[in-house]
Design an enzyme around this catalytic site. Sequence first.
Site, PDB file in Angstrom:
ATOM      1  N   LYS A 263      -2.024 -10.446  37.748  1.00 19.50           N
ATOM      2  CA  LYS A 263      -3.384 -10.912  37.423  1.00 19.50           C
ATOM      3  C   LYS A 263      -3.715 -10.571  35.973  1.00 19.50           C
ATOM      4  O   LYS A 263      -3.593  -9.422  35.551  1.00 19.50           O
ATOM      5  CB  LYS A 263      -4.390 -10.246  38.363  1.00 19.50           C
ATOM      6  CG  LYS A 263      -5.848 -10.560  38.053  1.00 19.50           C
ATOM      7  CD  LYS A 263      -6.780  -9.761  38.963  1.00 19.50           C
ATOM      8  CE  LYS A 263      -8.235  -9.904  38.537  1.00 19.50           C
ATOM      9  NZ  LYS A 263      -9.142  -9.062  39.357  1.00 19.50           N
ATOM     10  N   ASP A 268     -13.701  -9.160  32.700  1.00 23.47           N
ATOM     11  CA  ASP A 268     -14.338  -9.732  33.878  1.00 23.47           C
ATOM     12  C   ASP A 268     -15.801  -9.326  33.941  1.00 23.47           C
ATOM     13  O   ASP A 268     -16.127  -8.200  34.321  1.00 23.47           O
ATOM     14  CB  ASP A 268     -13.610  -9.280  35.150  1.00 23.47           C
ATOM     15  CG  ASP A 268     -14.214  -9.892  36.404  1.00 23.47           C
ATOM     16  OD1 ASP A 268     -14.911 -10.921  36.277  1.00 23.47           O
ATOM     17  OD2 ASP A 268     -13.994  -9.344  37.500  1.00 23.47           O
ATOM     18  N   LYS A 275     -21.530  -8.705  37.410  1.00 22.88           N
ATOM     19  CA  LYS A 275     -21.361  -7.323  37.842  1.00 22.88           C
ATOM     20  C   LYS A 275     -22.527  -6.462  37.355  1.00 22.88           C
ATOM     21  O   LYS A 275     -23.201  -6.806  36.377  1.00 22.88           O
ATOM     22  CB  LYS A 275     -20.062  -6.748  37.258  1.00 22.88           C
ATOM     23  CG  LYS A 275     -18.791  -7.363  37.788  1.00 22.88           C
ATOM     24  CD  LYS A 275     -17.577  -6.731  37.109  1.00 22.88           C
ATOM     25  CE  LYS A 275     -16.291  -7.319  37.657  1.00 22.88           C
ATOM     26  NZ  LYS A 275     -16.050  -6.904  39.057  1.00 22.88           N
ATOM     27  N   ASP A 286      -9.001  -5.442  33.759  1.00 24.22           N
ATOM     28  CA  ASP A 286      -8.773  -6.296  34.921  1.00 24.22           C
ATOM     29  C   ASP A 286      -7.513  -7.152  34.752  1.00 24.22           C
ATOM     30  O   ASP A 286      -7.262  -8.040  35.559  1.00 24.22           O
ATOM     31  CB  ASP A 286      -9.997  -7.186  35.167  1.00 24.22           C
ATOM     32  CG  ASP A 286     -10.175  -7.534  36.634  1.00 24.22           C
ATOM     33  OD1 ASP A 286      -9.576  -6.852  37.484  1.00 24.22           O
ATOM     34  OD2 ASP A 286     -10.909  -8.492  36.932  1.00 24.22           O
ATOM     35  N   ASP A 345     -17.218 -13.558  41.132  1.00 25.04           N
ATOM     36  CA  ASP A 345     -16.588 -12.266  40.829  1.00 25.04           C
ATOM     37  C   ASP A 345     -15.342 -12.038  41.678  1.00 25.04           C
ATOM     38  O   ASP A 345     -14.660 -11.025  41.523  1.00 25.04           O
ATOM     39  CB  ASP A 345     -17.593 -11.128  41.039  1.00 25.04           C
ATOM     40  CG  ASP A 345     -17.103  -9.813  40.458  1.00 25.04           C
ATOM     41  OD1 ASP A 345     -16.283  -9.850  39.514  1.00 25.04           O
ATOM     42  OD2 ASP A 345     -17.523  -8.751  40.953  1.00 25.04           O
ATOM     43  N   GLU A 347     -12.696 -13.660  41.260  1.00 22.82           N
ATOM     44  CA  GLU A 347     -11.931 -14.572  40.403  1.00 22.82           C
ATOM     45  C   GLU A 347     -10.431 -14.328  40.451  1.00 22.82           C
ATOM     46  O   GLU A 347      -9.632 -15.241  40.217  1.00 22.82           O
ATOM     47  CB  GLU A 347     -12.434 -14.465  38.957  1.00 22.82           C
ATOM     48  CG  GLU A 347     -11.866 -13.321  38.119  1.00 22.82           C
ATOM     49  CD  GLU A 347     -12.122 -11.919  38.683  1.00 22.82           C
ATOM     50  OE1 GLU A 347     -11.279 -11.044  38.472  1.00 22.82           O
ATOM     51  OE2 GLU A 347     -13.159 -11.723  39.343  1.00 22.82           O
ATOM     52  N   ARG A 349      -8.350 -13.763  42.933  1.00 21.40           N
ATOM     53  CA  ARG A 349      -7.623 -14.549  43.937  1.00 21.40           C
ATOM     54  C   ARG A 349      -7.570 -16.028  43.546  1.00 21.40           C
ATOM     55  O   ARG A 349      -6.643 -16.742  43.924  1.00 21.40           O
ATOM     56  CB  ARG A 349      -8.250 -14.339  45.312  1.00 21.40           C
ATOM     57  CG  ARG A 349      -9.647 -14.841  45.482  1.00 21.40           C
ATOM     58  CD  ARG A 349     -10.381 -14.168  46.647  1.00 21.40           C
ATOM     59  NE  ARG A 349     -10.748 -12.797  46.317  1.00 21.40           N
ATOM     60  CZ  ARG A 349     -11.339 -11.965  47.167  1.00 21.40           C
ATOM     61  NH1 ARG A 349     -11.620 -12.367  48.397  1.00 21.40           N
ATOM     62  NH2 ARG A 349     -11.642 -10.743  46.796  1.00 21.40           N
TER      63      ARG A 349
END
Length: 500
Positions: A263, A268, A275, A286, A345, A347, A349
């Site tokens: 990933k 993020d 968030k 992230d 959020d 994101e 996956r």
Amino acid sequence: MKVVITSKAPAAAPVVAVGVLPGRRLTPAAATLDAATGGALTRALRDGRFDGARDQLLDLRAPDGVDGHRLILIGLGKPAELDRLASEEIGGRLVAYLAEEHEPEATILIDAPEQAPVGVAEIAAHLGLGARLRAYRFDRYRTKRRPEDPAPMRRLTLVTDAVREARRLFRPLDAAASGVAFARDLVNGPGNAVHPESFVDQARALTELGVGVEVVTENQLRKLGMNALLAVGGGSAHRPRLLVLRWRGSARRNAAPFAFVGKGVTFDTGGISIKPANRMEEMKGDMAGGAAVVGLMRTLAEREAAVDVVGVIPLVENMVSGQAYRPGDVVTTLSGRTIEVVDTDAEGRMILIDALHYTATRFKPKAIVDMATLTGSVVRALGHVYAGVFANDDDLAERLAAAGRQVGERLWRLPLDPDYDDHLKSDIADIRQCAPDEDSADAVHAAQLLQRFIGDVPWAHLDIAGRDFNRKARPTGPVGATGFGVRLLDAFLAGHEDRS
């Protein structure tokens, strides 16, 4: 820091370190120094709390008979527990202490106690690895060093009578330390400096080591139909990329590669499902899964691993703007299936389902392992000690767990079960992005979603949320990025190399 392994101590070593066993028992090297100094070590050990426990150091002004100005006694702990990981921690603690003391060089005289589970060469090699891992610094944005800051060590000399074997064992460990440092640099880098384009630029340096680097641009992603990846990156001025790295080390022509997908969300915000502000600065990390894949590829190339490997890293920045994707959107993924967006959020996956399908269909690998800082759910379950592993193949799961135990990057297996699929049913698309109640087994639901996009390839998903940063210093890592996963995956691949 440079680690040198030799059979003879330098003539003028400023700092000399030797081991002491519990009960204040001197190792052979320490006993030799004790005799040369007229019993100075024995006298120093008579009083005080130091008794040779593994987490202890005793710093002495060097007595007559020792070149240099400092003699360090290192607690080795119980001989039966002096294994590879213990050796790494000893090396790391010593380097951390000497850096605090602003000592640029040191020499360690290494012995292996009779009851130790590994030999002196392994102790030396892993002590050197621990020293290198702990010596890591990320200070490129400091314009001035503060007096209280540790001063990086330049050189550590390891003295052993098993020089050839210790050097042989240390070579791949040294490569792993370089890969970990590369990954840590990426994760520690601030979001305004590490974004999809600059991440790619840094990865291009691996071409000098023989790694193939391919970059799939935004227009190419659109033509391919990687709309889930594009949706996540749509709100940012830094446009999405897909980075593909290849290492061809197998002697077998056209061997199916092992594939690793990381990933790569370089920052993020959570997107429209934004968030909380508290600790959002940590979201620069992230992309720790993607950074670990890059670090792994560097390690494999540096040690010339005899295995074929492909690394795939979807790179996006998840930002809030008029172009950002929304909760309620329906996106057609690369596989052709549609997905209903529930939470912008979630994101990770989204970008992984396109990258996993791409990897499985293009490369037809022996196995796929993806690695991602994916869910807070796994942190609530496992804290900051274990990473979670989900797998559709028992043998793959156990091999990864065994590799994790070997290097101290532990995994705990969590379930995949079709009963969770009921929570991913959508009223308007083929599948929901998240379960209706994200606080209920979100890590499992995310893995259950990812599993749908890898076909029948043996696959494992490592949810490494909680293992991306050290919030306090550890024996083999300072505060900041850990580089988790580089050594684990390297150890896993070491069992699959083709040396024929």
